[in-house]
Design a protein around this motif. Structure first.
Motif, PDB file in Angstrom:
ATOM      1  N   THR A 153       0.829  -1.208   0.000  1.00  0.00           N
ATOM      2  CA  THR A 153       0.000   0.000   0.000  1.00  0.00           C
ATOM      3  C   THR A 153       0.867   1.263   0.000  1.00  0.00           C
ATOM      4  O   THR A 153       0.577   2.218  -0.722  1.00  0.00           O
ATOM      5  N   SER A 154       1.922   1.258   0.801  1.00  0.00           N
ATOM      6  CA  SER A 154       2.766   2.458   0.870  1.00  0.00           C
ATOM      7  C   SER A 154       3.575   2.669  -0.409  1.00  0.00           C
ATOM      8  O   SER A 154       3.647   3.767  -0.931  1.00  0.00           O
ATOM      9  N   GLY A 155       4.151   1.583  -0.932  1.00  0.00           N
ATOM     10  CA  GLY A 155       5.017   1.710  -2.109  1.00  0.00           C
ATOM     11  C   GLY A 155       4.253   1.929  -3.406  1.00  0.00           C
ATOM     12  O   GLY A 155       4.647   2.734  -4.244  1.00  0.00           O
ATOM     13  N   HIS A 156       3.154   1.189  -3.581  1.00  0.00           N
ATOM     14  CA  HIS A 156       2.384   1.304  -4.823  1.00  0.00           C
ATOM     15  C   HIS A 156       1.227   2.302  -4.723  1.00  0.00           C
ATOM     16  O   HIS A 156       1.149   3.245  -5.499  1.00  0.00           O
ATOM     17  N   ALA A 157       0.321   2.060  -3.744  1.00  0.00           N
ATOM     18  CA  ALA A 157      -0.890   2.891  -3.700  1.00  0.00           C
ATOM     19  C   ALA A 157      -0.557   4.351  -3.379  1.00  0.00           C
ATOM     20  O   ALA A 157      -1.100   5.261  -4.001  1.00  0.00           O
ATOM     21  N   ILE A 158       0.338   4.579  -2.412  1.00  0.00           N
ATOM     22  CA  ILE A 158       0.631   5.969  -2.050  1.00  0.00           C
ATOM     23  C   ILE A 158       1.766   6.541  -2.919  1.00  0.00           C
ATOM     24  O   ILE A 158       1.552   7.482  -3.685  1.00  0.00           O
ATOM     25  N   THR A 159       2.954   5.949  -2.828  1.00  0.00           N
ATOM     26  CA  THR A 159       4.097   6.522  -3.554  1.00  0.00           C
ATOM     27  C   THR A 159       3.957   6.351  -5.069  1.00  0.00           C
ATOM     28  O   THR A 159       4.170   7.291  -5.830  1.00  0.00           O
ATOM     29  N   GLY A 160       3.600   5.145  -5.502  1.00  0.00           N
ATOM     30  CA  GLY A 160       3.518   4.857  -6.942  1.00  0.00           C
ATOM     31  C   GLY A 160       2.445   5.674  -7.644  1.00  0.00           C
ATOM     32  O   GLY A 160       2.683   6.237  -8.705  1.00  0.00           O
ATOM     33  N   LEU A 161       1.276   5.742  -7.033  1.00  0.00           N
ATOM     34  CA  LEU A 161       0.195   6.506  -7.670  1.00  0.00           C
ATOM     35  C   LEU A 161       0.472   8.008  -7.583  1.00  0.00           C
ATOM     36  O   LEU A 161       0.165   8.751  -8.514  1.00  0.00           O
ATOM     37  N   SER A 162       1.079   8.459  -6.480  1.00  0.00           N
ATOM     38  CA  SER A 162       1.417   9.886  -6.366  1.00  0.00           C
ATOM     39  C   SER A 162       2.409  10.300  -7.439  1.00  0.00           C
ATOM     40  O   SER A 162       2.424  11.443  -7.878  1.00  0.00           O
ATOM     41  N   SER A 163       3.273   9.352  -7.860  1.00  0.00           N
ATOM     42  CA  SER A 163       4.236   9.686  -8.908  1.00  0.00           C
ATOM     43  C   SER A 163       3.732   9.224 -10.279  1.00  0.00           C
ATOM     44  O   SER A 163       4.504   9.149 -11.236  1.00  0.00           O
ATOM     45  N   PRO A 167       2.756   0.950 -13.564  1.00  0.00           N
ATOM     46  CA  PRO A 167       2.855  -0.333 -12.857  1.00  0.00           C
ATOM     47  C   PRO A 167       2.140  -0.312 -11.501  1.00  0.00           C
ATOM     48  O   PRO A 167       1.508  -1.298 -11.120  1.00  0.00           O
ATOM     49  N   SER A 168       2.202   0.811 -10.809  1.00  0.00           N
ATOM     50  CA  SER A 168       1.548   0.906  -9.503  1.00  0.00           C
ATOM     51  C   SER A 168       0.037   0.889  -9.639  1.00  0.00           C
ATOM     52  O   SER A 168      -0.670   0.318  -8.802  1.00  0.00           O
ATOM     53  N   LEU A 169      -0.457   1.496 -10.719  1.00  0.00           N
ATOM     54  CA  LEU A 169      -1.909   1.471 -10.955  1.00  0.00           C
ATOM     55  C   LEU A 169      -2.371   0.031 -11.177  1.00  0.00           C
ATOM     56  O   LEU A 169      -3.375  -0.412 -10.618  1.00  0.00           O
ATOM     57  N   ILE A 170      -1.588  -0.714 -11.969  1.00  0.00           N
ATOM     58  CA  ILE A 170      -1.931  -2.131 -12.211  1.00  0.00           C
ATOM     59  C   ILE A 170      -1.894  -2.901 -10.888  1.00  0.00           C
ATOM     60  O   ILE A 170      -2.782  -3.698 -10.588  1.00  0.00           O
ATOM     61  N   ALA A 171      -0.866  -2.644 -10.083  1.00  0.00           N
ATOM     62  CA  ALA A 171      -0.740  -3.345  -8.799  1.00  0.00           C
ATOM     63  C   ALA A 171      -1.932  -3.036  -7.891  1.00  0.00           C
ATOM     64  O   ALA A 171      -2.489  -3.938  -7.256  1.00  0.00           O
ATOM     65  N   VAL A 172      -2.338  -1.761  -7.847  1.00  0.00           N
ATOM     66  CA  VAL A 172      -3.462  -1.386  -6.976  1.00  0.00           C
ATOM     67  C   VAL A 172      -4.760  -2.026  -7.469  1.00  0.00           C
ATOM     68  O   VAL A 172      -5.589  -2.470  -6.660  1.00  0.00           O
ATOM     69  N   ILE A 173      -4.913  -2.122  -8.793  1.00  0.00           N
ATOM     70  CA  ILE A 173      -6.074  -2.843  -9.331  1.00  0.00           C
ATOM     71  C   ILE A 173      -6.027  -4.296  -8.838  1.00  0.00           C
ATOM     72  O   ILE A 173      -7.025  -4.853  -8.396  1.00  0.00           O
TER      73      ILE A 173
ATOM     74  N   VAL B  81       2.052  -8.719 -15.636  1.00  0.00           N
ATOM     75  CA  VAL B  81       1.730  -9.976 -14.974  1.00  0.00           C
ATOM     76  C   VAL B  81       2.055  -9.934 -13.480  1.00  0.00           C
ATOM     77  O   VAL B  81       1.208 -10.244 -12.645  1.00  0.00           O
ATOM     78  N   ARG B  82       3.282  -9.536 -13.162  1.00  0.00           N
ATOM     79  CA  ARG B  82       3.671  -9.556 -11.750  1.00  0.00           C
ATOM     80  C   ARG B  82       2.809  -8.613 -10.906  1.00  0.00           C
ATOM     81  O   ARG B  82       2.489  -8.907  -9.768  1.00  0.00           O
ATOM     82  N   TYR B  83       2.413  -7.486 -11.507  1.00  0.00           N
ATOM     83  CA  TYR B  83       1.647  -6.508 -10.738  1.00  0.00           C
ATOM     84  C   TYR B  83       0.212  -6.982 -10.514  1.00  0.00           C
ATOM     85  O   TYR B  83      -0.341  -6.819  -9.438  1.00  0.00           O
ATOM     86  N   ILE B  84      -0.372  -7.577 -11.558  1.00  0.00           N
ATOM     87  CA  ILE B  84      -1.771  -7.998 -11.414  1.00  0.00           C
ATOM     88  C   ILE B  84      -1.873  -9.257 -10.547  1.00  0.00           C
ATOM     89  O   ILE B  84      -2.714  -9.347  -9.656  1.00  0.00           O
ATOM     90  N   ILE B  85      -0.974 -10.232 -10.779  1.00  0.00           N
ATOM     91  CA  ILE B  85      -1.043 -11.478  -9.985  1.00  0.00           C
ATOM     92  C   ILE B  85      -0.522 -11.233  -8.563  1.00  0.00           C
ATOM     93  O   ILE B  85      -1.182 -11.578  -7.582  1.00  0.00           O
ATOM     94  N   GLY B  86       0.664 -10.645  -8.470  1.00  0.00           N
ATOM     95  CA  GLY B  86       1.226 -10.355  -7.146  1.00  0.00           C
ATOM     96  C   GLY B  86       0.295  -9.471  -6.345  1.00  0.00           C
ATOM     97  O   GLY B  86       0.058  -9.697  -5.161  1.00  0.00           O
ATOM     98  N   GLY B  87      -0.252  -8.460  -7.019  1.00  0.00           N
ATOM     99  CA  GLY B  87      -1.177  -7.540  -6.352  1.00  0.00           C
ATOM    100  C   GLY B  87      -2.412  -8.258  -5.838  1.00  0.00           C
ATOM    101  O   GLY B  87      -2.861  -8.030  -4.717  1.00  0.00           O
TER     102      GLY B  87
END
Lengths: 191, 138
Positions: A153-163, A167-173, B81-87
């Motif tokens: 949450t800190s690395g992707h949702a807060i820092t990643g989306l703020s910048s 990739p962070s948007l995909i991770a948060v999804i 892939v890593r972001y969607i699966i890992g996430g």
């Protein structure tokens, strides 16, 4: 009188529009000090300190360069203690009544009276294999998933989306796909 | 030593903010994933909005780091892939135990000692990723 009012505001739960900007301030302070806001990296550091480098190159790095982040962790533990011991009153979490009712039918007796449900986290609860398994599986999923995704949450949702990083948007999804499945489909099955 | 005090203080501040905001509450996370409250969305939304503002101002060189350098956010590697699966795997765990890696430690400080089990399991989970890393699609 003013002093009393200010203290009252601090002791009550803080509204979202105060809390969100303060979390951004944490990120800003760490960037100002030349570091980044990322809590899950500490799990990798702890692996490296424990000697995991013998098993995978992923853990072969100079963990001493990460001691600053473990210091943030130590501070966070202390902060949790200070907040509950000295900066809180007995106000409950102001949950949606629907949520409370729903959780009650699932067997969670006093939703919002504590930070975490006693049914899973109390010392008595972990005598049951179910609660213990939940803690272990939950921890494994978080530890594995966060490193696979390269942040939490800190690395992707807060820092990643703020910048504004894609990739962070995909991770948060991804965070939400997993979270929605767990809360809406799996939790009703196990409770 | 002095170098570390500022990080300790930032950590203490972080812990206090997350407890007072109730972001460490298992119930708040459940409520968020059931779309039954705006609270968590408000927190994350305003945090990102302020974060964007801060980074845009820094980009113009108006804010420098304490050593006078540019404020710099490392770029995440490209990939999907890593972001969607890992996430998603992370999300499953997040909603199950109601805590992500920051709150795990903070909750320990609030007196939830069983979080030690969660933290230990999370370390093992990270270790398993390290072992399987080269075999996983990224």
């Amino acid at each position: 009188m003013y002093k009393f009012l200010i203290m009252e505001h601090i002791l009550n739960p803080w509204p979202w529009y105060v809390s969100g900007p303060l979390i951004a301030l944490v990120m800003a302070l760490l960037l100002y000090f030349g570091k980044t806001f990322g809590m899950s990296s500490n799990l990798r550091t702890l692996c490296a300190i424990g000697g995991a480098g013998k098993f995978s190159d992923f853990f072969k790095f100079n963990w001493k360069s990460q001691l600053w982040n473990l210091t943030v962790v130590l501070g966070a533990i202390i902060g949790g203690y200070i907040a509950t011991q000295y900066l809180s009153n007995d106000s409950k979490t102001d949950l949606n009544p629907k949520t409370i009712a729903e959780l009650q039918t699932m067997g969670f007796e006093d939703a919002g009276n504590t930070l975490v449900p006693n049914e899973i986290f109390s010392l008595e609860a972990i005598n049951s294999p179910k609660a213990l398994l939940i803690l272990i599986i939950g921890g494994l999923l978080v530890g594995f998933g966060t490193r696979y995704a390269g942040g939490c949450t800190s690395g992707h949702a807060i820092t990643g989306l703020s910048s504004l990083q894609k990739p962070s948007l995909i991770a948060v999804i991804g965070f939400f796909i997993g979270g929605l499945i767990m809360a809406n489909l799996i939790l009703p099955l196990i409770f | 030593m002095m170098k570390f005090i500022k990080f300790l203080l930032v950590g203490i501040f972080f812990g206090i903010v997350l407890v007072k905001s109730e972001a460490v509450s298992w119930y708040r996370i459940y409520e968020m994933f059931r779309f039954q409250s705006f609270h968590m969305y408000g927190i994350i939304g305003t945090a990102i909005a302020c974060g964007v503002l801060f980074l845009q101002i820094s980009k113009k060189g108006l804010i420098k780091s304490f050593s006078g350098a540019h404020i710099f956010v490392p770029k995440k590697d490209n990939g999907t892939v890593r972001y969607i699966i890992g996430g998603s795997i992370f999300g499953l765990g997040w909603a199950l135990i109601g805590a992500c890696p920051g709150p795990m430690y903070i909750l320990l400080g609030t007196g939830v000692y069983t979080m030690l089990i969660v933290i230990a399991a999370a370390i093992v989970g990270t270790f398993i990723y390290g072992i399987l890393k080269d075999k996983l699609p990224h």
